[in-house]
Every structure is written in structure tokens, then in C-alpha cells.
Scaffold this motif. Structure first.
Motif, short mmCIF file in Angstrom:
data_model
loop_
_atom_site.label_atom_id
_atom_site.label_comp_id
_atom_site.label_asym_id
_atom_site.label_seq_id
_atom_site.Cartn_x
_atom_site.Cartn_y
_atom_site.Cartn_z
N PHE A 1 8.79 29.31 50.17
CA PHE A 1 9.11 28.99 48.77
C PHE A 1 10.62 28.79 48.60
O PHE A 1 11.41 29.17 49.46
CB PHE A 1 8.61 30.08 47.83
CG PHE A 1 9.41 31.35 47.87
CD1 PHE A 1 10.43 31.59 46.94
CD2 PHE A 1 9.16 32.33 48.83
CE1 PHE A 1 11.16 32.76 46.96
CE2 PHE A 1 9.89 33.51 48.87
CZ PHE A 1 10.88 33.73 47.93
N GLU A 2 10.96 28.23 47.47
CA GLU A 2 12.35 28.10 47.06
C GLU A 2 12.45 28.51 45.58
O GLU A 2 11.46 28.54 44.86
CB GLU A 2 12.87 26.67 47.22
CG GLU A 2 12.20 25.67 46.28
CD GLU A 2 12.82 24.27 46.33
OE1 GLU A 2 13.79 24.09 47.06
OE2 GLU A 2 12.31 23.38 45.61
N VAL A 3 13.67 28.83 45.13
CA VAL A 3 13.92 29.21 43.74
C VAL A 3 15.04 28.33 43.20
O VAL A 3 16.14 28.29 43.78
CB VAL A 3 14.30 30.69 43.60
CG1 VAL A 3 14.68 31.01 42.15
CG2 VAL A 3 13.16 31.58 44.06
N LEU A 4 14.76 27.63 42.12
CA LEU A 4 15.76 26.80 41.44
C LEU A 4 16.03 27.41 40.06
O LEU A 4 15.12 27.52 39.24
CB LEU A 4 15.26 25.36 41.27
CG LEU A 4 15.43 24.39 42.46
CD1 LEU A 4 14.72 24.89 43.71
CD2 LEU A 4 14.93 23.00 42.08
N VAL A 5 17.28 27.80 39.85
CA VAL A 5 17.69 28.34 38.56
C VAL A 5 18.48 27.26 37.84
O VAL A 5 19.49 26.79 38.35
CB VAL A 5 18.52 29.62 38.72
CG1 VAL A 5 18.99 30.12 37.35
CG2 VAL A 5 17.71 30.70 39.42
N ILE A 6 18.01 26.87 36.64
CA ILE A 6 18.66 25.80 35.88
C ILE A 6 19.16 26.40 34.56
O ILE A 6 18.37 26.76 33.70
CB ILE A 6 17.68 24.64 35.59
CG1 ILE A 6 17.11 24.10 36.90
CG2 ILE A 6 18.39 23.53 34.82
CD1 ILE A 6 15.79 24.75 37.26
N ASP A 7 20.47 26.51 34.46
CA ASP A 7 21.07 26.97 33.20
C ASP A 7 21.51 25.72 32.42
O ASP A 7 22.37 24.97 32.88
CB ASP A 7 22.27 27.87 33.49
CG ASP A 7 22.92 28.36 32.21
OD1 ASP A 7 22.55 29.45 31.76
OD2 ASP A 7 23.77 27.63 31.65
N ASN A 8 20.91 25.54 31.25
CA ASN A 8 21.25 24.33 30.50
C ASN A 8 21.92 24.68 29.18
O ASN A 8 21.40 25.47 28.39
CB ASN A 8 20.00 23.45 30.27
CG ASN A 8 18.95 24.13 29.44
OD1 ASN A 8 18.70 25.31 29.61
ND2 ASN A 8 18.31 23.39 28.54
N ASN A 9 23.10 24.13 29.01
CA ASN A 9 23.83 24.18 27.74
C ASN A 9 24.37 25.54 27.35
O ASN A 9 24.67 25.77 26.17
CB ASN A 9 22.94 23.64 26.60
CG ASN A 9 22.51 22.21 26.84
OD1 ASN A 9 23.34 21.35 27.18
ND2 ASN A 9 21.22 21.94 26.71
N THR A 10 24.50 26.45 28.30
CA THR A 10 25.16 27.72 28.00
C THR A 10 26.66 27.49 28.05
O THR A 10 27.23 27.21 29.10
CB THR A 10 24.76 28.82 29.01
OG1 THR A 10 23.34 29.00 28.95
CG2 THR A 10 25.45 30.13 28.69
N ALA A 11 27.33 27.61 26.90
CA ALA A 11 28.76 27.31 26.82
C ALA A 11 29.63 28.43 27.39
O ALA A 11 30.71 28.18 27.95
CB ALA A 11 29.15 27.02 25.37
N ASP A 12 29.17 29.66 27.26
CA ASP A 12 29.96 30.83 27.66
C ASP A 12 29.84 31.02 29.17
O ASP A 12 28.80 31.41 29.69
CB ASP A 12 29.46 32.06 26.91
CG ASP A 12 30.36 33.26 27.14
OD1 ASP A 12 31.29 33.17 27.97
OD2 ASP A 12 30.11 34.31 26.49
N GLU A 13 30.95 30.79 29.89
CA GLU A 13 30.93 30.92 31.34
C GLU A 13 30.66 32.35 31.78
O GLU A 13 30.16 32.59 32.90
CB GLU A 13 32.26 30.44 31.94
CG GLU A 13 32.49 28.95 31.80
CD GLU A 13 33.73 28.50 32.56
OE1 GLU A 13 34.43 29.37 33.13
OE2 GLU A 13 33.99 27.28 32.61
N ALA A 14 30.98 33.29 30.95
CA ALA A 14 30.73 34.69 31.29
C ALA A 14 29.25 34.98 31.44
O ALA A 14 28.87 36.00 32.05
CB ALA A 14 31.32 35.61 30.23
N LEU A 15 28.39 34.10 30.89
CA LEU A 15 26.95 34.31 30.99
C LEU A 15 26.36 33.63 32.23
O LEU A 15 25.46 34.18 32.86
CB LEU A 15 26.25 33.78 29.74
CG LEU A 15 26.56 34.52 28.42
CD1 LEU A 15 25.84 33.86 27.25
CD2 LEU A 15 26.15 35.99 28.53
N TRP A 16 26.84 32.45 32.58
CA TRP A 16 26.20 31.75 33.69
C TRP A 16 26.96 31.83 35.02
O TRP A 16 26.35 31.72 36.09
CB TRP A 16 25.92 30.29 33.34
CG TRP A 16 27.12 29.41 33.07
CD1 TRP A 16 27.69 29.14 31.88
CD2 TRP A 16 27.85 28.64 34.05
NE1 TRP A 16 28.74 28.27 32.00
CE2 TRP A 16 28.85 27.93 33.34
CE3 TRP A 16 27.76 28.47 35.43
CZ2 TRP A 16 29.76 27.08 33.99
CZ3 TRP A 16 28.65 27.61 36.06
CH2 TRP A 16 29.64 26.94 35.34
#
Length: 877
Positions: free
Chosen positions: A461-476
Motif C-alpha cells: 500500500f501507499e499513503v497520500l496526504v493532501i492538504d488543500n488550502n490550509t493557509a497557516d504553515e504551522a498546521l501543515w
């Protein structure tokens, strides 16, 4: 041979169940309408007070007035029962006098007096002319309760009495209740006889003491004026309308009063007129709880409301209603019990009883406009149509819930119960691409989900994490850094700006998916998955090539110590322990956006996730089913997420779900109704699956309609009356019955304590307003905004407490105020008033529940010595 035997057994048992329920319903009608034990009248009626107005005729509106043919029919009918009548006006319906003469009937004519002096003069002139012209006019009554209504004073009435006495040789009187005569001895001096009105009903006397009370008042007046002849100008009892104290209007009570009066030996010596010959619906506008319209011995259609001797059922039309209800319910009951032959006998009987109760309620409502126990105005008919519509929707919701309830409790064998399968050998494992979309999520929560995926026993398996439109860099940024250390099969993407909400992120992930991937897994950012998630579910795709979706239930963690989070957990759990099994049995799964696996080929075939819909997961599941694919639900908890952070968060979530549901329904309605690969059962589930939410929307409409109608009743009581209690009461019963189904299913299907059943029911009611708003917004709007459900607890204080429930609080206060004003201004004596107040109070329950949910969300968290997590109830094969 065995199949033929089973077919005929099912056919015969279905027929017998339908016959039994229909017969039981008819027997119940008969039991409720047992004949009252009333003495037979043994005297002829000496006289009727008579107004000739027919249905839809109203003198208050200037007509129309009865024609000669109509008056002739009335006189012919009355001549069979009496030889004397009393009228009220000499201007209106003057043809009564000569028509009565042709039948050898005596007439006591009335001269109507009010504040209009010019009209009074014309009335007097017409009355004098009739008295002079016709010998069978035996007496004249000048004015009817004129002093009681305060239309005149004694000083203005006496000269008119003198005028009529002087102009004619006929005996002259005026008609008033007993107390007016006792208070005005001067009036007695100017009449030839006393016309006395006796109404124990208006004196709030119980029926059993009413006649004796009336005779006591008669004797009181006679004792005060022993030398004057007494004529009872009006005596009777109404068949409908508002209660007055212990006095209850009903057809049976009217019959008992009149028949008792005509049985008493003393009545033979009295001179009297029964009030009145025919019901007068136009008097509904006079107020008095509409009771004024129902004093007739005959209804407005000139049918006798009761016999003078023999049996007397409460509803003389009960046999017609009972037969109609049995007839129209029989075929649906037969079909349902036949096609559900796999259920136990009690389950089939349960559903047949539910169908019969629904048809009986509708029969009662539909008969109201044609039932002479009621004379609904045009406004009343509008209210009736709305009530019947609400009843239809309520019945639809109830039947859908009843079907689910019956299947869970009474189905003997489940055909589609899927369990975890043994793990595949490593070399046979299809490649799985797991997609995790996140937006503005706490990084530590996302990292915990990623780490749980890394601990899975599955290898390919593989895992793809897609963070979309989170402006705060401290979160992503922390998530990106963590993923960098996880190896080549763990990839992170940050998209900004990116359209399409979660569906847009998942479609991006599809493009980045490893080319060898055969299955797509989707998990929410807050889920900690079980190491066996893929190992025990992926084999379903290998076992059955037509399977497009394998769904595991949503579940929660860290909820035990907080009241509100306990409520959320168990409220969610009910759907996955009950509703999903119900739908899975007919391959009508609601796909969810977490703990779900999708065959990639099927997903690619449909063009990926729909970015126009904010419930892209459920929409995809329906598209797959429309293509003829199979879906499977495996009731085994293989991952746990976090509950919504607070009441505002779960309201936001359910608003989004309801909005998305309407988007789906609008987009797929023709597919659900038209030709396609969906089975009838699948169409049923996707059309009725949202009935409960439509019920929440209807509750909001009904709450507003109830408030508006209550205001109109209080402001303009003569124009807007109480809805018919006969239809309101069954609705109350249906609503209470529906509320009881959920807790019973919870108790039967889950290891859930009663306190948590109560909490889940409370939350379900509390979010109904948010769901209703979501339904209406989804119907009206085309596009919605995807709002992430907050999972982190943030405590607020002050007026922030009321911010999430300001609409619910406003409606709660409005409904309570309306109920209080109804009690204050209209009272509790009338059954319809009590029923309406009960409706208003019942409608407050969702808003009380919302307030309780908000309190629970603010309740301090407990720190248990040890967390006790009840094991999930696995599917039983």
C-alpha cells in the motif's frame, strides 16, 4: 414441492393477517361506538325553534337566504315531529309563516331587535302584518335576548312591546334567560307571558344534573311571577364545540338531554320549544367556541342527529368510516405481509398494524369535511389540508421507520451479513492507495492517523496526504516534515489554492496514485485505524469481482469522560449498528468518506469524485449502485476517530450532510424514478432514507405554521378557529410513537445503557433544526460550502453559549409563549384547545433538546480512573 408449499403458506398467512387486522380495526370502531344507554322519548315534541338557513347560507353576510323550496322541505320534515314552531325574524324568511299554515302548524313569530332602530321599525311592521294576516300565528316574541346582549335598555324595549301589543290581539312577550327576568320585574308587567331560555350547558352543569337544574330555574321564575304563563322559548344541548366547565357537547349528550326531557312526566305540562330544529353553521362566526352552530336536532343537511328511541352510537357514521379504513388498508397489508414472508409472524403483524393505523388516521381526516359533526369554514379547510399533508408526511416517515424497526427486530435470516475475511498471502495482496485529505487540521492529530496507517499488517500500500488550502504553515508544515521520514510510499502534497473542497483534493490524489493501485482507501484525518483494516477487508474485492465498495463503520475514541461526546458517540453508533444493516440487506449502502475502500477501476469509470457535491462520498456510492455494482458493509470497528468538538460543530456537520443529501436527490431524482439498473429496493432506500430528515424540515414548517395560526386565533378568533382535535390527536400519537422506536431499537441492537440511549435520543432531537435548515438550503441553493467539522475542544463563555442555539432558543420561547397565551385567552375546556396546546408543547421538544445539548457540551470533562470502552457489537452471521 417444498417451494410450492412455502408459497401457498406465505400467501395464506398474508391473507389471514390482513383479514385479522382489518377485522380488529372494525371491532375497535364498534367498541368505541358502543350504544349509549338512553331512555326512549315517550312524548311528542311540542315545538321547535326554527331558523331555515342551509349550508353556506349566512345572514351575517347578507345572504344568500333559503328559497321557498328549501323552506317547504324543512316545514314538511318538522311537521312529522311537531305541530308548533318558533321563528326569530319577521323580515327574513317570512315565507315560513304561510308554509306552516298549509301544514296546520302553529307559529310563534319572532321580531328581531338590535341596535339598528330603522331596521327594528321594519321588523315590527312586518311582524304586526304577519300576526294580523295569519290566524295560525298564536304568539309574538319581540326581541330575543336583547337585554342580555345589551342591544337595548329596559326603557327602550318596553315602548316597543306596548306598540306591538296595541297593534295586535295576539299575546306578546320577549325572550330572555331566567336571570334577566328575575332582575327585571318591571319587564314582566309589559308582557302577556314570559319566554324563558334555559341553558344548563352555558351554566357549566354536568349532563346528569342538567335537566334538574333547568327545572329549578323554571320553578324559580314561576315562584317569582306565579300569575304569568311561562313558555320555555329555548332548551337543549349542543352536539359539538367547546366544553363549558363540566358541560360537554356531544351527539350522545344532546340525545340524552333531549330524550330525558321528553321522558320526564313534568314535560307534558310545559309549553316549550326545543333549540333548535337544524344546525346553523353560520353561527360559528359568533364565537362561543363554535358551540352555537351545533344545537340542532337535525344537522345542516337535514339528517336526524339522533333517534328519539332505540340505540344511540357516539358516531352514527362509524360503520362507513370503519369499512373504508379496513377496505383501503387491506390490499397494502396483504402485499406487505406476502412479500415479507421471511419475517416472523409478529414482524408481519406489526407492519400490518402500522399500515392499518395510518389508513384509519387518514380516513378520519378525509371524512371531516363531509362529517356533519364539523362545519369547517374555508380557512378551516386550508388548515385541514395542511394538517392532512403533515399527517401524510408523518405517516411516510413512520412507515419507513416501522419497516426498519420490524426488520431489525423480527427478520429471521439476514441474507447479506459480511464479516472480516482471512488475510491474503503477501504475494496476492492487490496494491492499495490510501488517500487522506485534510484542511486546517491540528498537525498532531493528522500525524497520529498517519502513524496508525504505518502500523498496518498489510504490506502492499501507499499513503497520500493532501492538504488543500490550509493557509497557516504551522498546521501543515509539521505534517510534511513527518511524512518526509516515512519512506517513499508516504507522500505529502500541499495544494493552495485548490478548488472542489475534499472531492477536489481526492481527485488530485487519484492523479498521483501509483499505477499499480487496484483499490483506493479513504480515511479522515482524525482516524486511528486498526492494523487489520486492509488485511481483513481487501479480500472482499478478490472474492467478488463485482464489489465496488467495502465500507467499515465509523467509530470514536476518547469519548467516555465527557457527557456531550458520549452523546455524539452513541448517536453516530445507532446508524452503523442499525440503519446500515437495514440498507446493506438490499445493497443500498450509504458510502461514507472514511474507513471506505473503492475499486479504482470503478472509480475511474465514473470520472472520480464529484466536486459539485459537498457529500461526495454518498454521491459516489449512489453512482456506483446506478452502474449495477455491488457494495458491502462489514460491521467490524477497524478505526476510531474523534467526536465533533461541541454542539456547534455537530450542527455544522449535519447541516452539511442534509445540504449534500438534497444536492444528491436533485441530481439523481430522475435516475431514482426512471429506468435504470437500480432495483426497486435500492430506489426505496434512497428515496425514503431521507424521510427522517424531511420530517425534521416538516417539523420546522409546522412550528412556524403553528405560531402563525396561534397568533391569528388570538388576534381574530371569529375568523380563525382551532384545528380539529380529531386529526391533531392522532398526529400527537404518531409523533410520540416515532420517538419511542429509536430507544427500543438501540436497546435491542446495541450494548447501550439507558442513560446513553437517552443522550443519543436527545442529541438526535437537538440537531433536527440544523438538519431542517440544511434541507431547505439544499433545495433552494445549487452549491454549498464544505465546512470541516472541528474535532478539538475550545471552551467559550458568556453570551457565546447562546450563539450556536440562538434560533432554537427563539423558537422555544415563541412556542412556550404561544402555549401560555392559548391557555390564558382560550382556556383548556375545549378538547381542540387542549390538543393544540399539546401540539405547541410537543413542538418545543427539539428546541429544549438543543438547549440541553449545548449545556452538555459545556459540561466539565471527567477524568476516569480507567477508561471503559464498550466493545463494538460485531456482525453476527
Amino acid at each position: 414441492m417444498l417451494r410450492l408449499y412455502q408459497f401457498f403458506y406465505t400467501l395464506l398467512s398474508a391473507f389471514l393477517i390482513a383479514v385479522f387486522v382489518a377485522a380488529a380495526q372494525y371491532a375497535a370502531w364498534e367498541l368505541v361506538n358502543r350504544n349509549a344507554d338512553i331512555a326512549d322519548a315517550d312524548q311528542d315534541i311540542k315545538g321547535f325553534a326554527y331558523s331555515g338557513y342551509q349550508r353556506d347560507q349566512n345572514p351575517l353576510q347578507g345572504g344568500p337566504y333559503p328559497g321557498v323550496d328549501e323552506l317547504t322541505g324543512d316545514i314538511d320534515l318538522l311537521a312529522r315531529y311537531t305541530r308548533r314552531i318558533r321563528t326569530y325574524s319577521s323580515l327574513e324568511n317570512a315565507d315560513i309563516v304561510p308554509l306552516a299554515g298549509f301544514r296546520n302548524m302553529k307559529v310563534t313569530i319572532g321580531i328581531w331587535l338590535d341596535k339598528d332602530t330603522e331596521k327594528n321599525a321594519r321588523e315590527i311592521a312586518a311582524g304586526i302584518e304577519l300576526a294580523r294576516k295569519y290566524k295560525h300565528v298564536e304568539r309574538i316574541i319581540v326581541g330575543n335576548e336583547t337585554l342580555l346582549r345589551k342591544d337595548m335598555t329596559l326603557e327602550t324595549l318596553i315602548p316597543l312591546l306596548k306598540e306591538v301589543k296595541k297593534a295586535t290581539k295576539k299575546p306578546v312577550s320577549t325572550a330572555e334567560p331566567y336571570h334577566v327576568w328575575l332582575d327585571n320585574p318591571e319587564l314582566v308587567k309589559h308582557v302577556n307571558f314570559i319566554t324563558l331560555h334555559l341553558f344548563p350547558f352555558h351554566e357549566k352543569k354536568e349532563l346528569k344534573e342538567a335537566l334538574a337544574y333547568a327545572m329549578e330555574r323554571y320553578d324559580e321564575v314561576h315562584a317569582a311571577y306565579p300569575r304569568k304563563k311561562l313558555v320555555i322559548g329555548e332548551i337543549g344541548w349542543p352536539s359539538n364545540g367547546a366544553n363549558e366547565g363540566a358541560a360537554i357537547p356531544s351527539r350522545v349528550n344532546e340525545a340524552e338531554f333531549i330524550r330525558s326531557f321528553l321522558t320526564a312526566e313534568r314535560t307534558r305540562t310545559l309549553d316549550y320549544f326545543i333549540l333548535e330544529a337544524f344546525d346553523q353553521p353560520w353561527k360559528v362566526d359568533l364565537g362561543d367556541g363554535a358551540v352555537q352552530a351545533f344545537w340542532g336536532a337535525f344537522d345542516v343537511d337535514r339528517a336526524a342527529k339522533f333517534p328519539l328511541e332505540g340505540a344511540m352510537p357516539p358516531d352514527i357514521h362509524w360503520q362507513e368510516k370503519a369499512w373504508n379504513a379496513s377496505f383501503y388498508a387491506f390490499f397494502p397489508m396483504f402485499l406487505i405481509t406476502f412479500f415479507l414472508g421471511g419475517w416472523s409472524f409478529m414482524g408481519r403483524l406489526w407492519l400490518a398494524l402500522l399500515v392499518q393505523a395510518s389508513v384509519t388516521t387518514l380516513t378520519l381526516g378525509i371524512h371531516i369535511p363531509f362529517d356533519t359533526q364539523y362545519y369547517p369554514s374555508q380557512r378551516d379547510l386550508i388548515a385541514l389540508v395542511l394538517l392532512i399533508t403533515a399527517t401524510l408526511v408523518t405517516i411516510a416517515v413512520l412507515l419507513a421507520h416501522g419497516y426498519e424497526f420490524g426488520e431489525v427486530l423480527f427478520k429471521r435470516v439476514w441474507k447479506r451479513r459480511f464479516t472480516p475475511l482471512p488475510a491474503l498471502p503477501p504475494e496476492e495482496e492487490p496494491f492499495v492507495s490510501i488517500h487522506l485529505a485534510c484542511y486546517n487540521e491540528p498537525p498532531e492529530m493528522v500525524i497520529e492517523t498517519i502513524d496508525s496507517l504505518a502500523r498496518m499488517h498489510y504490506r502492499n500500500f501507499e499513503v497520500l496526504v493532501i492538504d488543500n488550502n490550509t493557509a497557516d504553515e504551522a498546521l501543515w508544515k509539521p505534517v510534511e516534515a513527518h511524512m518526509a521520514d516515512m519512506g517513499p510510499n508516504f507522500r505529502f502534497f500541499h495544494l493552495e489554492p485548490w478548488p472542489g473542497f475534499k472531492a477536489g483534493a481526492l481527485n488530485f490524489a487519484l492523479k498521483e496514485t501509483h499505477p499499480q493501485a487496484r483499490i483506493i482507501g479513504v480515511v479522515d484525518a482524525d482516524y486511528v485505524v486498526d492494523p487489520n483494516w486492509l488485511s481483513c477487508l481487501v479480500p472482499h474485492f478478490v472474492e467478488a469481482p463485482d464489489v465496488a465498495v467495502v465500507q467499515a463503520p465509523q467509530a470514536h475514541r476518547n469519548w467516555e469522560g465527557h457527557v456531550f461526546q458520549r452523546m455524539c458517540n452513541w448517536e453516530f453508533d445507532g446508524f452503523f449498528r442499525i440503519g446500515m444493516h437495514h440498507r446493506n440487506e438490499r445493497n443500498a449502502l450509504i458510502q461514507h468518506g472514511t474507513m471506505t475502500l473503492v475499486r479504482k477501476a470503478s472509480l475511474d469509470e465514473l470520472g472520480g469524485w464529484s466536486e459539485w457535491c459537498i457529500c461526495e462520498d454518498s454521491e459516489l456510492g449512489l453512482r456506483l449502485l446506478r452502474q449495477g455494482h455491488d457494495t458491502r458493509y462489514v460491521d467490524c470497528v477497524l478505526g476510531r476517530g474523534l467526536t465533533p468538538a461541541n454542539f456547534a460543530a455537530i450542527k455544522t456537520q449535519r447541516f452539511r450532510w442534509a445540504f449534500g443529501a438534497m444536492q444528491i436527490l436533485k441530481a439523481h431524482l430522475f435516475g431514482l424514478l426512471g429506468i435504470g439498473k437500480l432495483s426497486l429496493a435500492q430506489r426505496y432506500h434512497f428515496l425514503t432514507g431521507w424521510f427522517s430528515w424531511f420530517g425534521d424540515a416538516l417539523q420546522l414548517v409546522f412550528a412556524f405554521a403553528s405560531l402563525v395560526w396561534t397568533i391569528l386565533m388570538l388576534v381574530a378568533p371569529q375568523s380563525f378557529g382551532l384545528p380539529v382535535a380529531l386529526l391533531v390527536v392522532p398526529m400527537l400519537g404518531f409523533m410520540a410513537f416515532k420517538a419511542a422506536l429509536g430507544p427500543i431499537l438501540y436497546r435491542h441492537s446495541m450494548d447501550c445503557p439507558w442513560r446513553d440511549i437517552l443522550g443519543a435520543s436527545l442529541l438526535s432531537a437537538g440537531i433536527s433544526h440544523a438538519i431542517a435548515r440544511g434541507i431547505f438550503a439544499g433545495i433552494i441553493k445549487r452549491k454549498g460550502k464544505f465546512v470541516v467539522t472541528p474535532k478539538g475542544w475550545k471552551k467559550k463563555g458568556g453570551w457565546a453559549f447562546f450563539s450556536p442555539i440562538r434560533e432554537e432558543t427563539g423558537l422555544l420561547l415563541a412556542l412556550l409563549l404561544s402555549a401560555w397565551m392559548m391557555k390564558t385567552h382560550i382556556g383548556l375546556e375545549e378538547p381542540a384547545a387542549r390538543a393544540w396546546i399539546a401540539v405547541l408543547l410537543l413542538e418545543t421538544l427539539p428546541y429544549f433538546a438543543a438547549l440541553a445539548c449545548q449545556i452538555a457540551a459545556y459540561w466539565p470533562e471527567k477524568t476516569p480512573h480507567h477508561a471503559i470502552i464498550p466493545p463494538a457489537k460485531a456482525a453476527e452471521v
